[in-house]
Design an enzyme around this catalytic site. Sequence first.
Site, PDB file in Angstrom:
ATOM      1  N   MET A 176       1.925   1.786  -0.694  1.00  0.00           N
ATOM      2  CA  MET A 176       1.141   0.850  -1.521  1.00  0.00           C
ATOM      3  C   MET A 176       1.949   0.349  -2.711  1.00  0.00           C
ATOM      4  O   MET A 176       1.415   0.149  -3.804  1.00  0.00           O
ATOM      5  CB  MET A 176      -0.151   1.528  -2.014  1.00  0.00           C
ATOM      6  CG  MET A 176      -0.993   2.141  -0.914  1.00  0.00           C
ATOM      7  SD  MET A 176      -2.321   3.196  -1.554  1.00  0.00           S
ATOM      8  CE  MET A 176      -1.394   4.575  -2.238  1.00  0.00           C
TER       9      MET A 176
ATOM     10  N   LYS B 119     -11.889  -0.405   0.646  1.00  0.00           N
ATOM     11  CA  LYS B 119     -11.503  -0.784  -0.709  1.00  0.00           C
ATOM     12  C   LYS B 119     -10.368  -1.793  -0.630  1.00  0.00           C
ATOM     13  O   LYS B 119      -9.288  -1.500  -0.121  1.00  0.00           O
ATOM     14  CB  LYS B 119     -11.074   0.453  -1.503  1.00  0.00           C
ATOM     15  CG  LYS B 119     -12.241   1.343  -1.852  1.00  0.00           C
ATOM     16  CD  LYS B 119     -11.842   2.463  -2.779  1.00  0.00           C
ATOM     17  CE  LYS B 119     -10.999   3.490  -2.068  1.00  0.00           C
ATOM     18  NZ  LYS B 119     -10.668   4.628  -2.938  1.00  0.00           N
TER      19      LYS B 119
ATOM     20  N   ASP C 146     -12.897   2.647   6.655  1.00  0.00           N
ATOM     21  CA  ASP C 146     -12.065   1.941   5.688  1.00  0.00           C
ATOM     22  C   ASP C 146     -11.485   0.651   6.245  1.00  0.00           C
ATOM     23  O   ASP C 146     -11.525   0.397   7.447  1.00  0.00           O
ATOM     24  CB  ASP C 146     -10.889   2.837   5.267  1.00  0.00           C
ATOM     25  CG  ASP C 146     -11.197   3.653   4.026  1.00  0.00           C
ATOM     26  OD1 ASP C 146     -12.248   3.421   3.433  1.00  0.00           O
ATOM     27  OD2 ASP C 146     -10.375   4.514   3.664  1.00  0.00           O
TER      28      ASP C 146
END
Length: 496
Positions: A171, A58, A36
């Site tokens: 996030m 991502k 990632d």
Amino acid sequence: MEKSKVYIAGAGCGDEKLITLKLKNVIEKADCIVYDRLVNKNILQYAKSDVELIYMGKENTAGGKLQAEINKKLVEKGKEGLLVLRLKGGDPFVFGRGGEEIEALVAENIDFEVIPGITSSIAVPAYAGIPVTHRGINTSFHVFTGHTQFKGIELDFPVIAKLEGTLVFLMGLNNLEKIAENLINNGKNPKTPVAIIKDGTTTRQKTYTGTLETIVNTVKEHNVKSPAIILIGEVVNLRKKMKWFENKPLFGKNILVTRNREKQGNISNKINELGGQALSLPFINIEYVDFEMPDLKEYSTLLFNSINSVIGFMRKVKDIRTLGNAKIGVVGEKTAEEIEKYKIIPDFYPEEYTVERLASESVNFTKEGEKILFIVSDISPVNEKKYSDLYNRNYEKLVVYKTQKVKAEKEKAEKYIKESDILMFLSSSTFKAFADSINLSENEEIKEILKNKVIASIGPVTTKTIEKYGIKVGIEGKKYTEEGLFQEILVRFCKK
């Protein structure tokens, strides 16, 4: 460790040393690693040389990969009979969508295993000096996604605002204003302390504190960008006395380590332990060569010019007694330490760590006409004819290892340069390989960037090579060793 298995693993957050021993063991044996965006790239150094590395991070950019594509890739690789590692930032089950990846594997009857990781929800506050729980302050902590909607349903702020424990939002920086407003509007005290921790557990870590009513303006004022976590609760006030990570002497410094990968561990560990970040980009590779061992009885003295010369030579020694009564000279403390591993105490090493001084020092331990053997690399500056004429001895050299230049990808090398504050060079050959990789002679942009970097050289010979390219050396080792150079870096940057 069996093949045909997919490991879904958490790589921790930021600090590469936060991975588990179990994960390190799997990294070392994996045939394929799918990783990632938030995985520290230094973790990949533990992988074997022929591993297949697949980046599927991502991001909020056109280059990001959809989760469906990741699931498909894991299934594809899992069916190839490989040991596959899916490496995710933090923990795979803390908003990491690891469960979805497992469901895709289960649907295809692919064997899997989960390796938990240290989640940023506890590690990042800890590195900022904020415990998520503390006796006398709270008895719980709660972790939320920073995306304030799930399937069109808002987070239940009327309930969340009443919680007494620490609130952690992951996030959620883009939704900070909405989070703060909803908590205040639902009864949370506007004076409740808040911390925004950016790039937690790394040398770029920054912590911004305030309250629910002031933190939005603070973030705007400092133009704080993701990745960052939001921490809300009275425990934030403990940071004043519990801050520790930012107090380390090399905190905030990214240091480019350019030596051969096998020898990087020691210096990289020291940099990281002192709060810096070692960026690993080797520009040389050491290869021990096959050679015919001469009749050692012919030589009165053996001279070793590096740790690698000791290793390369001793690999071929079958019986230590063949060294007989030979005098032993070495360049420097570290070379002495290496040969002492073989129960050999060197007779001498000069104060100045150069082959020139080693040759001159050998005169004090030998007689005219004696044969003296230098044990060196293929690019060693040893000039046996010069020494023989100068000192009335018969100097010879034996090459036991080769120093091969490693040319890094230009784009990758330039990226590392831009990220680094200090660039360490432990030999002329390393710098030459570095210069070749980025085409330094013609790369005016990088020359300008290097003017604002600290160039650290192991000693005068390497410094001379660097300066030929028009690059200024900012730090030079007083002792011409890796440790000597590192100590000079500490003197320059150690926080008082």
